[in-house]
Design a protein around this motif. Sequence first.
Motif, mmCIF file in Angstrom:
data_model
loop_
_atom_site.group_PDB
_atom_site.id
_atom_site.type_symbol
_atom_site.label_atom_id
_atom_site.label_comp_id
_atom_site.label_asym_id
_atom_site.label_seq_id
_atom_site.Cartn_x
_atom_site.Cartn_y
_atom_site.Cartn_z
ATOM 1 N N MET A 1 0.847 -1.196 0.000
ATOM 2 C CA MET A 1 0.000 0.000 0.000
ATOM 3 C C MET A 1 0.882 1.245 0.000
ATOM 4 S SD MET A 1 -2.997 0.901 2.727
ATOM 5 C CE MET A 1 -2.229 2.295 3.551
ATOM 6 N N THR A 2 0.608 2.190 -0.909
ATOM 7 C CA THR A 2 1.390 3.436 -0.908
ATOM 8 C C THR A 2 0.859 4.373 0.166
ATOM 9 O OG1 THR A 2 -0.090 4.476 -2.482
ATOM 10 C CG2 THR A 2 1.800 3.318 -3.395
ATOM 11 N N ASN A 3 1.635 5.384 0.446
ATOM 12 C CA ASN A 3 1.216 6.367 1.434
ATOM 13 C C ASN A 3 0.085 7.228 0.872
ATOM 14 O OD1 ASN A 3 3.194 5.342 3.074
ATOM 15 N ND2 ASN A 3 4.743 6.774 2.294
ATOM 16 N N PRO A 4 -0.845 7.632 1.739
ATOM 17 C CA PRO A 4 -2.007 8.389 1.247
ATOM 18 C C PRO A 4 -1.642 9.829 0.880
ATOM 19 C CG PRO A 4 -2.117 8.157 3.626
ATOM 20 C CD PRO A 4 -0.914 7.382 3.178
ATOM 21 N N TYR A 6 -3.618 13.625 -1.090
ATOM 22 C CA TYR A 6 -4.823 14.232 -1.661
ATOM 23 C C TYR A 6 -4.588 14.588 -3.123
ATOM 24 C CZ TYR A 6 -6.540 14.769 3.148
ATOM 25 O OH TYR A 6 -6.962 14.536 4.435
ATOM 26 N N ILE A 199 -4.927 6.322 -2.539
ATOM 27 C CA ILE A 199 -4.125 5.262 -1.904
ATOM 28 C C ILE A 199 -4.039 4.130 -2.913
ATOM 29 C CG2 ILE A 199 -3.855 3.681 0.029
ATOM 30 C CD1 ILE A 199 -5.753 5.259 1.644
ATOM 31 N N LEU B 128 -6.323 8.696 8.399
ATOM 32 C CA LEU B 128 -5.262 7.958 7.724
ATOM 33 C C LEU B 128 -3.910 8.358 8.311
ATOM 34 C CD1 LEU B 128 -6.385 8.320 4.021
ATOM 35 C CD2 LEU B 128 -5.999 6.139 5.172
ATOM 36 N N PRO B 129 -2.983 7.419 8.376
ATOM 37 C CA PRO B 129 -1.623 7.791 8.809
ATOM 38 C C PRO B 129 -0.928 8.524 7.656
ATOM 39 C CG PRO B 129 -1.654 5.508 8.113
ATOM 40 C CD PRO B 129 -3.076 5.999 8.004
ATOM 41 N N PRO B 130 0.012 9.410 7.969
ATOM 42 C CA PRO B 130 0.741 10.087 6.885
ATOM 43 C C PRO B 130 1.529 9.096 6.042
ATOM 44 C CG PRO B 130 1.670 10.645 9.038
ATOM 45 C CD PRO B 130 0.437 9.864 9.298
ATOM 46 N N SER B 131 1.941 7.974 6.653
ATOM 47 C CA SER B 131 2.633 6.924 5.894
ATOM 48 C C SER B 131 2.485 5.609 6.656
ATOM 49 C CB SER B 131 4.109 7.262 5.720
ATOM 50 O OG SER B 131 4.770 7.134 6.964
ATOM 51 N N MET B 132 2.708 4.507 5.973
ATOM 52 C CA MET B 132 2.603 3.213 6.648
ATOM 53 C C MET B 132 3.762 3.028 7.640
ATOM 54 S SD MET B 132 -0.279 2.106 5.904
ATOM 55 C CE MET B 132 -0.410 0.434 6.518
ATOM 56 N N CYS B 161 -7.600 -0.092 5.939
ATOM 57 C CA CYS B 161 -7.490 1.045 5.030
ATOM 58 C C CYS B 161 -8.262 0.811 3.738
ATOM 59 C CB CYS B 161 -6.019 1.357 4.731
ATOM 60 S SG CYS B 161 -5.201 2.176 6.122
ATOM 61 N N ILE B 172 -5.928 12.964 6.769
ATOM 62 C CA ILE B 172 -4.581 12.450 7.011
ATOM 63 C C ILE B 172 -4.076 13.053 8.321
ATOM 64 C CG2 ILE B 172 -2.198 12.323 6.140
ATOM 65 C CD1 ILE B 172 -3.355 12.431 3.284
#
Lengths: 201, 201
Positions: A1-4, A6, A199, B128-132, B161, B172
Amino acid sequence: MTNPSYQDRGLLIVVSGPSGVGKGTVCGMLRKRNPNLIYSVSATTRSPRQGEQHGVNYFFHTKDEFFSMMEQGELIEWAEYVGNYYGTPRQFVEDKLNAGEDVILEIEVQGAKQVKELFPEGIFIFLLPPSMDELKRRIMGRGTETVSAIQRRLHVASSECKELSMYDYAVINDRLEHACEKIESILVAEHCHTSRVIIED
Amino acid sequence: MTNPSYQDRGLLIVVSGPSGVGKGTVCGMLRKRNPNLIYSVSATTRSPRQGEQHGVNYFFHTKDEFFSMMEQGELIEWAEYVGNYYGTPRQFVEDKLNAGEDVILEIEVQGAKQVKELFPEGIFIFLLPPSMDELKRRIMGRGTETVSAIQRRLHVASSECKELSMYDYAVINDRLEHACEKIESILVAEHCHTSRVIIED
């Protein structure tokens, strides 16, 4: 999963409402408070009111110039209102949205209907007067129009309020700052819409 | 035409997201900054963490007590998560909404699904987290869990997610204050939705 993240594309925000509700005043304050917001400048054939500047408040055009823009598809909406024409230049809006900037259109109710067809993903905000009496006071207080013009405006304003269901949001313009803050919140919220989040798996 | 007004009924706001994203911290700050917001207190069978108080952070119950609440329809959602049960008392929520108060539920992803069925008009916000990588750090940083529990949480978080599309908004959680401000804006915007405005002919 990539980072979210906008989405980049800007939002098209349409601020409309009945004649006299204070669209110009509200959008003027929004502009001051949010310098990053792109404020689309309309073309019009009406005469400048005191203090209004070409290219700032409106692009003032003759009817011939205006009709030529219409024919060449350079306007995303146009409307005739109490004998004058108003319209929104297309290219300007598209360029800014593609560059990731939010664009605000301050337009009459008839024009908003046309924008809705071309930009259904736009955010449509209807300004309402706190009361019909107050709307009457505001229209009369302008002092720039004849009694019959005022009566025509009031009649139009009342039927315009019936278009409310086409809009996403209704903001009661009771106090200028309140109305601005509400519109600012709407913009923040719309940027958080799930459909704008990316995402990848 | 009567003067416009906004509806009285409160909004039900559901704040959810993967384990470890910071739901508790974000909702805690929201609560401090917005004393008028009603913060629904969940029932749970898990043990209190350090500093957690009964009736403030959670209602701590035995499994027997919890199952009895479930059977009597006293919970609008419940979920089992890593061996513990969590649920939201129904009457409390209904009473506050009817009194015109906005209620925030901070719940797990499984529970949010159940609330969506009972309250489709609720506002569903996914944190959402800023990154995994950051999510992993937050889960490990808690320091209260075993390695295998952390791995289970990460696996669950990743699949949680994927439920994003059920939600209205995605926030985020990069910085606590940003996340709070976004949620506050969402509340203001939702109160302005056209469907909440009353104008009679």
